[in-house]
Enzyme design. Sequence first.
Site, PDB file in Angstrom:
ATOM      1  N   VAL A 304       0.836  -1.203   0.000  1.00 38.96           N
ATOM      2  CA  VAL A 304       0.000   0.000   0.000  1.00 38.96           C
ATOM      3  C   VAL A 304       0.870   1.251   0.000  1.00 38.96           C
ATOM      4  O   VAL A 304       0.578   2.236  -0.674  1.00 38.96           O
ATOM      5  CB  VAL A 304      -0.946  -0.016   1.217  1.00 38.96           C
ATOM      6  N   GLU A 309      -1.010   6.682  -4.645  1.00 39.80           N
ATOM      7  CA  GLU A 309      -2.415   7.016  -4.870  1.00 39.80           C
ATOM      8  C   GLU A 309      -2.581   8.422  -5.438  1.00 39.80           C
ATOM      9  O   GLU A 309      -3.556   8.726  -6.103  1.00 39.80           O
ATOM     10  CB  GLU A 309      -3.195   6.890  -3.557  1.00 39.80           C
ATOM     11  N   ASP A 351       0.605  29.091 -40.036  1.00 40.55           N
ATOM     12  CA  ASP A 351       0.165  29.989 -41.095  1.00 40.55           C
ATOM     13  C   ASP A 351       0.940  31.292 -40.977  1.00 40.55           C
ATOM     14  O   ASP A 351       1.610  31.555 -39.978  1.00 40.55           O
ATOM     15  CB  ASP A 351      -1.328  30.295 -40.949  1.00 40.55           C
ATOM     16  N   GLU A 695      11.469   4.319   4.178  1.00 40.81           N
ATOM     17  CA  GLU A 695      10.415   3.420   4.655  1.00 40.81           C
ATOM     18  C   GLU A 695      10.827   1.960   4.549  1.00 40.81           C
ATOM     19  O   GLU A 695      10.380   1.110   5.333  1.00 40.81           O
ATOM     20  CB  GLU A 695       9.131   3.665   3.868  1.00 40.81           C
TER      21      GLU A 695
END
Length: 920
Positions: A304, A309, A351, A695
Amino acid sequence: MSDHGADRTATGRTGRRPRTVRPPAEALPFDPSEPLPRLRRELDTGPDGLSAREAARRLAVHGPNEVRRKASAPFWREAAAQLAHPLALLLWAAAALAFVADLAVLGWAVLAVIVVNAGFALLQERQAERAVETLARYLPEHALVVRDGQALTVEARDLVPGDVIVLEEGDKVPADGRVTEGGVEVDLSMLTGESVPAERVAVAGLLGAPLLEEPNLVFSGTTCVEGQARAVVFATGDRTELGRIAALSQRTGREPSPLERQVKKVAWLIAGVATAMGVLFLVVGVAVGLPVTDSLMFAIGLLVANVPEGLLPTITLALAVGVRALARHGALVKRLSAVETLGSTSVVCTDKTGTLTRNRMHLRAHWTPGHGTDAGPWARALVRAAAECTTVTRDTDGELHGDPTESALVEGAAGLGAPVDPDRRDGRRQTLFRFDPRLRMMSVVQAPEGSGAARVVVKGAPEAVLERVLPGPDREAARAAAQRLAEEGTRVLAVAVRELGPDEGTPARRQDAETGLTLSGLIGLYDPPRAEVAAAVRRCHEAGVRVHVVTGDNGATAAAIAREVGIGEPRLEVVAASESLDDSELDRLLVEDDAEIVFARSSPETKLKVADTLRAHGRIVAMTGDGVNDAPALHRAHIGVAMGRSGTDVAREAAAMVLTDDDFATIVTAIESGRRVYDNVRKFIVYIFAHATPEIVPFLVFALSAGAVPLPLTVLQILAIDLGTETLPALALGRERSEPGVMRRPPRPEHQGVISRDMLVRSWGCLGLVSAVLVMTAFLYVLWRAGWQPGDPTGEGTPLHSAYVTATTATFAGIVTCQVGTAFAARTDRAALREIGLLSNPLLLAGIAFELCFTAALVYAPPLRQAFGTAPLPWDVVLLIGTFPLLVWGVDEARRARRRQRDFSAGAGSSPPWSRRKGG
């Protein structure tokens, strides 16, 4: 005014364009410009039209006369495709794992993100279908048709080849037809961009002329502005010119943008990393003796934690911010992903008239036989004659309305002291032969003024008018003078007159009027470049973006304007009659050569060929256009840019971006905005990836020490970081301003990924590793203070448990403070933070304030402490982790400083943009 029709007043045409080539599937079984008797035989029809029974049979064979669109995929299938996007699949997995971990609120939040992003993506689809629906609105609902010899009104969708239709002033042409009786003036601007009505009469066709220039053909969707005629229908539905454009528009459907392709790659990379980490920890946890349930819980937490997310919302926010910023600068972006694609642009095809220039003509030069450019009564007579040969009108406020070229003539005559009043001009007019794009001139017969004689006045392209002037030395002198004026960037008109004798009646046919002329002189009209274009072109070159001009104007005139605004680095090449170029020649011009090109005398088909060639060689193309015929090219280019003021509805629907001010400089602003969006997405990814290391490292330390070092972080604390403290700063990075030097680097290659090796080294090896070392230092410091030694128990009921909870809290708070330093570091890729300003992103400051307050609540609020397993931190620990932001940012700032020094030493900033990019 469109460039497609600009050649009506210019010089230097080298030859007719070849006939428009229809795709084989839509090819007509006959030539509509062939002799009328043969055409009627092939259509099996006559002056009295078809019988009702025959029309019904043909309707069954040919189908209804309507622009059909291909069947679209069912809504459920499109929705399923969005919900099965690789990143969406990751979010589905994250939601499922959240529910498994008994985190229902998190699961529902992730599901909401999936639904919102899928719904938004669905709203961005079907651009081609909307363009086709707009095309269909050009067709009338009813038509006046002759059947069984009687004129009757039928539904336009029931017309068939061979029907005889009646056209009158104000009618929309219901199908492609060949004029058989009478004549009408038709507004073809929706197909050609030509603002002046074209005459369509019952005459023989012109050998080799393009379909749109045939003098006897009318086309569905165009409008009759004057006259009355009958025409035999030779094409209906998808076989009409309008249907051909619709088919091309649908065949040239939108492809995924570079960012959309890259996001899919990133999603699969993240999926692989997250899954590998989760499985690895599950295996290692079991191997070192953790209970299976605990190992599974930690594996779910890692999975997770590694699913970003916020990636899709952040990309959407960054793109939406770009859209709003561009809207303030005059660019309406209709598809969010187009903003990022603009940042990849390597070639702009533009153009000339109204985009590079103001489309506001004024008299700049004149030339008269025998007097050259000298002023005098002869110059006033020349300009007055030209102003009489116009159709502009003046309103009650004194403003002129009509063609910009003719308005410039009337204003120029007034400026030279020879004013022409439009009402008096029309009162003296006996005959008007409107401008004919095939002949490239117009003429009027004016009644005598005072005691003078009636006369014919003709104005138009010099090469066309000079062919009708009486032979003499003035003709060659005029040709040389016209070339000189064109090379000065002026649009050149020749003016000639013929005095009518007292016994000579008013000419009824234009071929009788436009003959035996005497040259009055040449007029040079100048449409000045927009003041901001030169700087915009210079910024394009600095950014490594090549600029080509695709115009219907004369090559010399267009080249002069191009050079004036700086187009032509390192050299400028002018190509006339560009539709005749084959693929190998286009490859040489656009890819192998290093020149910038002026494609003169171009049609919308030229734009499609140019776009195809550039795409085939991997260039990202932005293409401007305004006519209906431009729609396929606008679809085919990566970024179709329509004109908001002069463009047609179909062009605006087909384009990804609409310029409300028709200004080239706005395109360059959009390119810069696209680059900023892409950079901000990369900043977000750097920020997210940098937190994976601190982490993951605590889990690795635990595993590699075989449990001698307790777990420094809990699963709930990981989720609090990734979904609580990390989100707002990540979203705020999508609002960063452009980094200095963003427009002084070459376009990124089409194959370049949004994630590079350097980004991974920076995220994982620099920012992430420094953060991991710092947070582990904080964790071990708290345990060391309490007397802990490796291997000492820290579970509940042990003397060190309280210190352990405080230590995990220090790890959690340390990661948050490292996030603060990472956020400031990620704001720039190369530049120093002081160059963009410490306080220049208020949203980021607010996000940092929120994450610090949220962290403080988790650490010090008793209810949250109990839920997340935290404990109050001593002041010495707070002071320790308070240094982390400065340390993380400082290490990255030093790394960027070394990189800037290395780039400077290598001379990366001194080489010209053209040497840093590949041709094209």
